[in-house]
Design a protein around this motif. Structure first.
Motif, short mmCIF file in Angstrom:
data_model
loop_
_atom_site.label_atom_id
_atom_site.label_comp_id
_atom_site.label_asym_id
_atom_site.label_seq_id
_atom_site.Cartn_x
_atom_site.Cartn_y
_atom_site.Cartn_z
N ALA A 10 0.83 -1.21 0.00
CA ALA A 10 0.00 0.00 0.00
C ALA A 10 0.86 1.26 0.00
O ALA A 10 0.51 2.26 -0.65
N ILE A 11 1.98 1.22 0.72
CA ILE A 11 2.88 2.38 0.74
C ILE A 11 3.41 2.66 -0.66
O ILE A 11 3.38 3.80 -1.15
N VAL A 12 3.90 1.62 -1.32
CA VAL A 12 4.46 1.80 -2.67
C VAL A 12 3.37 2.30 -3.62
O VAL A 12 3.59 3.24 -4.41
N ARG A 13 2.19 1.69 -3.55
CA ARG A 13 1.09 2.10 -4.43
C ARG A 13 0.73 3.58 -4.21
O ARG A 13 0.56 4.35 -5.17
N THR A 14 0.61 3.96 -2.96
CA THR A 14 0.20 5.34 -2.66
C THR A 14 1.27 6.34 -3.08
O THR A 14 0.96 7.41 -3.61
N MET A 15 2.53 6.00 -2.86
CA MET A 15 3.62 6.89 -3.28
C MET A 15 3.66 7.03 -4.80
O MET A 15 3.93 8.12 -5.32
N MET A 16 3.39 5.94 -5.51
CA MET A 16 3.35 6.02 -6.97
C MET A 16 2.19 6.91 -7.43
O MET A 16 2.32 7.69 -8.37
N GLN A 17 1.04 6.79 -6.76
CA GLN A 17 -0.08 7.67 -7.09
C GLN A 17 0.30 9.13 -6.87
O GLN A 17 -0.01 10.00 -7.69
N ALA A 18 0.96 9.41 -5.74
CA ALA A 18 1.37 10.78 -5.44
C ALA A 18 2.36 11.29 -6.48
O ALA A 18 2.23 12.43 -6.96
N ALA A 19 3.32 10.49 -6.83
CA ALA A 19 4.34 10.90 -7.80
C ALA A 19 3.72 11.20 -9.16
O ALA A 19 4.18 12.09 -9.89
N SER A 20 2.65 10.46 -9.49
CA SER A 20 1.99 10.64 -10.79
C SER A 20 0.92 11.71 -10.76
O SER A 20 0.25 11.93 -11.77
N ALA A 21 0.74 12.36 -9.59
CA ALA A 21 -0.34 13.34 -9.41
C ALA A 21 -1.69 12.74 -9.79
O ALA A 21 -2.53 13.36 -10.43
N ALA A 22 -1.88 11.48 -9.39
CA ALA A 22 -3.12 10.76 -9.66
C ALA A 22 -3.65 10.19 -8.34
O ALA A 22 -3.58 8.99 -8.09
N PRO A 23 -4.16 11.05 -7.46
CA PRO A 23 -4.55 10.61 -6.13
C PRO A 23 -5.71 9.64 -6.15
O PRO A 23 -6.55 9.65 -7.06
N GLN A 24 -5.75 8.81 -5.12
CA GLN A 24 -6.85 7.87 -4.97
C GLN A 24 -8.18 8.61 -4.87
O GLN A 24 -8.32 9.57 -4.10
N SER A 25 -9.17 8.18 -5.63
CA SER A 25 -10.49 8.78 -5.57
C SER A 25 -11.25 8.24 -4.36
O SER A 25 -11.31 7.04 -4.15
N GLN A 26 -11.82 9.14 -3.55
CA GLN A 26 -12.65 8.71 -2.43
C GLN A 26 -14.12 8.59 -2.85
O GLN A 26 -14.93 8.03 -2.11
N ALA A 27 -14.45 9.04 -4.04
CA ALA A 27 -15.82 8.91 -4.53
C ALA A 27 -16.06 7.51 -5.06
O ALA A 27 -17.09 6.89 -4.81
N HIS A 28 -15.08 6.98 -5.82
CA HIS A 28 -15.25 5.66 -6.43
C HIS A 28 -14.55 4.56 -5.63
O HIS A 28 -14.94 3.40 -5.70
N LYS A 29 -13.50 4.89 -4.92
CA LYS A 29 -12.82 4.01 -3.97
C LYS A 29 -12.08 2.84 -4.59
O LYS A 29 -11.27 2.20 -3.94
N LYS A 30 -12.34 2.53 -5.84
CA LYS A 30 -11.58 1.46 -6.49
C LYS A 30 -10.13 1.86 -6.58
O LYS A 30 -9.80 2.96 -7.06
N ILE A 31 -9.21 1.00 -6.12
CA ILE A 31 -7.79 1.34 -6.08
C ILE A 31 -7.26 1.44 -7.49
O ILE A 31 -7.36 0.50 -8.28
N ALA A 32 -6.69 2.59 -7.80
CA ALA A 32 -6.19 2.82 -9.16
C ALA A 32 -4.91 2.04 -9.40
O ALA A 32 -4.12 1.81 -8.49
#
Length: 338
Positions: free
Chosen positions: A316-338
């Motif tokens: 989860a740490i690696v996934r979240t950091m990759m999302q942050a680096a890509s400026a593609a934050p996790q959506s809280q509306a749809h919640k499906k992990i990108a």
């Protein structure tokens, strides 16, 4: 539910005076956690001090360029405040990942900080629990502990702290403003909550007659490269198995500053300066994020049913950091992990 007295504080000084005069009194604002605990006979205050009408409901810019958030600001108002959405979207995202819309409408910022663990044994007064009854034992150690701590636990308690909002506040470097009989003071959010040690019944470093009056956010909000990922058993109204707040400042693909905090793993939001410093000057790659994850999870220890959380946290740490680096934050509306 036991009988109790009720008082309505007229101002902060009055609330502190009432707290100081009755060691078994509790403050109440939204009541979203305290009333549940009273119904379960876990909390048994002699007096409820209503602070809901105190003038602590504003969000204001500080002289340093940050934001000061009053203790009574509802969670929903904070998440949807234009300044928070634009400048501190990590915080807005974390709040929207928590609870339900109805609870967010009632819950206050200070109440969110003060909420207590959702460990089932803590809520069950028929079972031993050191947090509820010091010295009685910890039923979770030898019981069902799938949701319990992998970091910072002790033989006395392996409960976790449930807030999503505070994980983001820890990553952002927020300060807690506190008022008490001797005046006002500030404490870093990451130092506000305590690890259990031998005193798991003491959740925070708030003094007996003190109260939270505000939260202060620093000027830098990581408004572009951030993400809040919450992994849970179901997508609606569930507490985190693992949550990750990640924020980066990038110069090209190089990291100039990193923030990283975990929820669902300990008795408090979990942050490691060593892990964050390991990323400075490094390229924003999965390998470097994996190394930071290893540092953040140093000393992780599983109970009988939650070993999976260590590897889950690492991924989860690696996934979240990759999302942050890509400026593609996790959506809280749809919640499906990108």
């Amino acid at each position: 539910m036991n009988n109790f007295q009720y008082s309505r504080a007229t101002d902060v000084a009055d609330a502190i005076r009432l707290l100081n005069s009755d060691p078994d009194a509790k403050l109440i604002a939204g009541g979203t956690n305290l009333i549940d605990l009273m119904k379960e006979n876990v909390e048994r205050p002699s007096r409820l001090i209503d602070i809901s009408r105190l003038p602590l409901g504003k969000i204001e810019e500080t002289a340093q360029g940050g934001l000061r958030i009053g203790a009574l600001v509802p969670n929903s108002d904070l998440a949807y405040h234009p300044q928070v959405e634009q400048r501190y979207p990590l915080l807005a995202s974390a709040i929207l990942a928590g609870a339900s819309a109805q609870l967010r409408n009632m819950a206050s910022v200070a109440g969110n900080l003060m909420q207590r663990t959702r460990c089932a044994y803590f809520y069950d007064t028929a079972t031993p629990c050191n947090k509820r009854s010091p010295g009685s034992g910890c039923s979770a150690v030898g019981g069902h502990n799938r949701n319990h701590a992998i970091l910072g636990a002790s033989p006395s308690c392996i409960a976790t702290y449930p807030s999503d909002m505070c994980v983001a506040l820890a990553a952002l470097g927020a300060l807690v403003h506190i008022a008490g009989p001797t005046g006002e003071r500030r404490i870093a959010l990451e130092d506000f909550h305590r690890l259990p040690g031998d005193t798991p019944h003491i959740d925070t470093n708030l003094g007996a007659s003190e109260m939270i009056i505000a939260i202060e956010l620093p000027p830098g909000g990581f408004s572009r490269n951030y993400s809040y990922l919450k992994v849970r058993d179901r997508l609606s109204y569930a507490f985190a198995l693992i949550s990750v707040a990640a924020a980066l400042n990038l110069e090209g693909n190089a990291i100039s500053e990193a923030r990283l905090a975990l929820g669902g793993v300990a008795h408090k939001p979990w942050r490691s300066l060593e892990a964050e410093q390991s990323l400075r000057g490094r390229a924003a790659t999965a390998d470097h994020f994996a190394h930071a994850a290893d540092l953040l999870l140093q000393g992780a220890s599983a109970a009988s049913h939650n070993r999976f959380k260590i590897e889950l946290a690492r991924r989860a740490i690696v996934r979240t950091m990759m999302q942050a680096a890509s400026a593609a934050p996790q959506s809280q509306a749809h919640k499906k992990i990108a």
